[in-house]
Write a protein that holds these residues in place. Sequence first.
Motif, short mmCIF file in Angstrom:
data_model
loop_
_atom_site.label_atom_id
_atom_site.label_comp_id
_atom_site.label_asym_id
_atom_site.label_seq_id
_atom_site.Cartn_x
_atom_site.Cartn_y
_atom_site.Cartn_z
N PHE A 1 0.84 -1.20 0.00
CA PHE A 1 0.00 0.00 0.00
C PHE A 1 0.88 1.25 0.00
N VAL A 2 0.24 2.40 0.17
CA VAL A 2 0.90 3.69 -0.14
C VAL A 2 2.14 4.01 0.69
N ASN A 3 2.18 3.58 1.96
CA ASN A 3 3.35 3.92 2.78
C ASN A 3 4.32 2.76 2.91
N ASP A 4 4.13 1.70 2.12
CA ASP A 4 5.12 0.63 2.06
C ASP A 4 6.28 1.09 1.19
N GLN A 5 7.48 0.68 1.59
CA GLN A 5 8.68 1.11 0.86
C GLN A 5 9.04 0.06 -0.19
N VAL A 6 8.71 0.34 -1.45
CA VAL A 6 9.11 -0.59 -2.51
C VAL A 6 10.40 -0.02 -3.10
N SER A 7 11.42 0.01 -2.25
CA SER A 7 12.70 0.63 -2.57
C SER A 7 13.62 -0.37 -3.25
N ALA A 8 14.80 0.11 -3.69
CA ALA A 8 15.76 -0.78 -4.35
C ALA A 8 16.17 -1.91 -3.40
N ALA A 9 16.35 -1.59 -2.11
CA ALA A 9 16.77 -2.62 -1.14
C ALA A 9 15.69 -3.68 -0.98
N VAL A 10 14.43 -3.23 -0.90
CA VAL A 10 13.31 -4.17 -0.76
C VAL A 10 13.20 -5.05 -2.01
N LEU A 11 13.33 -4.43 -3.17
CA LEU A 11 13.19 -5.18 -4.42
C LEU A 11 14.33 -6.18 -4.59
N ALA A 12 15.54 -5.81 -4.14
CA ALA A 12 16.68 -6.75 -4.22
C ALA A 12 16.41 -7.97 -3.33
N GLU A 13 15.83 -7.72 -2.14
CA GLU A 13 15.47 -8.82 -1.23
C GLU A 13 14.40 -9.71 -1.89
N PHE A 14 13.41 -9.06 -2.51
CA PHE A 14 12.36 -9.82 -3.19
C PHE A 14 12.95 -10.71 -4.29
N LYS A 15 13.89 -10.13 -5.02
CA LYS A 15 14.53 -10.89 -6.11
C LYS A 15 15.16 -12.16 -5.56
N SER A 16 15.88 -12.01 -4.44
CA SER A 16 16.57 -13.18 -3.88
C SER A 16 15.56 -14.20 -3.32
N LEU A 17 14.37 -13.73 -2.95
CA LEU A 17 13.34 -14.63 -2.41
C LEU A 17 12.48 -15.26 -3.50
N GLY A 18 12.61 -14.76 -4.74
CA GLY A 18 11.78 -15.28 -5.83
C GLY A 18 10.44 -14.59 -5.98
N VAL A 19 10.27 -13.42 -5.36
CA VAL A 19 9.02 -12.65 -5.55
C VAL A 19 9.10 -11.97 -6.92
N ARG A 20 8.10 -12.21 -7.77
CA ARG A 20 8.21 -11.71 -9.15
C ARG A 20 7.27 -10.55 -9.46
N LEU A 21 6.33 -10.30 -8.54
CA LEU A 21 5.33 -9.24 -8.78
C LEU A 21 5.08 -8.48 -7.50
N VAL A 22 5.00 -7.16 -7.61
CA VAL A 22 4.49 -6.35 -6.50
C VAL A 22 3.17 -5.77 -6.98
N ALA A 23 2.08 -6.19 -6.34
CA ALA A 23 0.74 -5.70 -6.70
C ALA A 23 0.37 -4.61 -5.71
N LEU A 24 0.36 -3.37 -6.19
CA LEU A 24 0.01 -2.23 -5.32
C LEU A 24 -1.50 -2.16 -5.17
N ARG A 25 -1.96 -1.86 -3.94
CA ARG A 25 -3.40 -1.67 -3.73
C ARG A 25 -3.75 -0.19 -3.88
N SER A 26 -2.96 0.53 -4.63
CA SER A 26 -3.15 1.98 -4.78
C SER A 26 -3.02 2.36 -6.25
#
Length: 329
Positions: A49-74
């Motif tokens: 959601f709007v105040n979640d940080q979808v930053s480079a650091a978060v996305l790099a962590e997602f990449k290593s975890l195998g998360v392929r999509l961020v679906a924003l509720r905004s």
Amino acid sequence: MDVAVFSTKSYDRQFLEPAAGPHALRFLEVRLTPATAVLARGAGAACAFVNDQVSAAVLAEFKSLGVRLVALRSAGFNNVDLAAAKRLGIAIARVPAYSPDAVAEHTLAMILALNRNIPRAWLRVREGNFSLEGLLGFNLHGRSVGIIGTGQIGAAVARIMLGFGCTVLAHDPMPDATLGVRYLGFEELLLASDIITLHCPLTPQTHHMIDAAAIARMKRGVMLINTSRGAIVDTPAVIAGLKSGAIGHLGLDVYEEEAGLFFEDMSDQVISDDVFARLLTFPNVLVTGHQAFLTVEALTAIAQTTIANISAFEATGRALHEVAPPGVA
Ligand code: NAD
């Protein structure tokens, strides 16, 4: 698909659960930050959601975890590092339109509440004080309303204001000729409007668009409303404008530093943000905690589109409403 849903509130769960279909939603109350991104382990998608940080650091962590999509509720996606998402091959989806009327009607609620001093009147009557001193309002009929950004929400505000008999002025790099409003340059709109309401997205161009120089151009005693994104407004400049009387009424549903405050019950804590605390001291300021989207209709649409984004991504590798990477139209 397994989905880690960050920043879950009871109302998110209430609307997402019945819409989930085949997807396994894991509801997490924590906000998405570099420290909490790891909680998406095992999920193919994260929902934010709007105040979640979808930053480079978060996305790099997602990449290593195998998360392929961020679906924003905004609709807004200013909290996403799109360049990093592109580099890491993570798709970003959003809900481009989920009841623009919800936000437009909240904007009107703020205008009318300020214009007729409803919060002050309500407090007085509860105390048995029926004096009208200090409650003088003004008619909206015949006033000039300047709308900055006439996309889906701004257009809905324009239609409502036309219904009130206002002169509707607008500023937008992409004018909508069907709206029947008068488009002006930014500075001309500031000069001519009794009420200014912000409905453009937060971008590098609109960051602190309402600063001391812009306020100096406005009509003295102007009403300023922001239900878009906090950082479009330079808050210390607005406070100076309130103190000098340059701004007569201020309505905010968003605040630049809202991430540490909004959506949480802070009523037993001391507010450490002195700028925000100062805003709350003015009798002519109305703040709501980013609730313009909070209607049954909007939450139903957000849940349906979010799940449709995830389903389409799982089936085809493309979400329905992907946010284009920077530099791509
Ligand atoms: P939209 O994309 O339909 O419209 C945005 C409009 O702003 C477009 O017409 C665009 O051309 C215009 N614009 C872009 N840059 C501009 C500039 N520099 N000056 C003037 N206009 C400019 O978006 P929308 O659905 O109408 O939403 C608008 C904003 O409202 C979102 O970006 C989001 O930040 C905010 N929003 C807030 C809430 C809330 O709960 N408070 C809910 C939804 C959306």
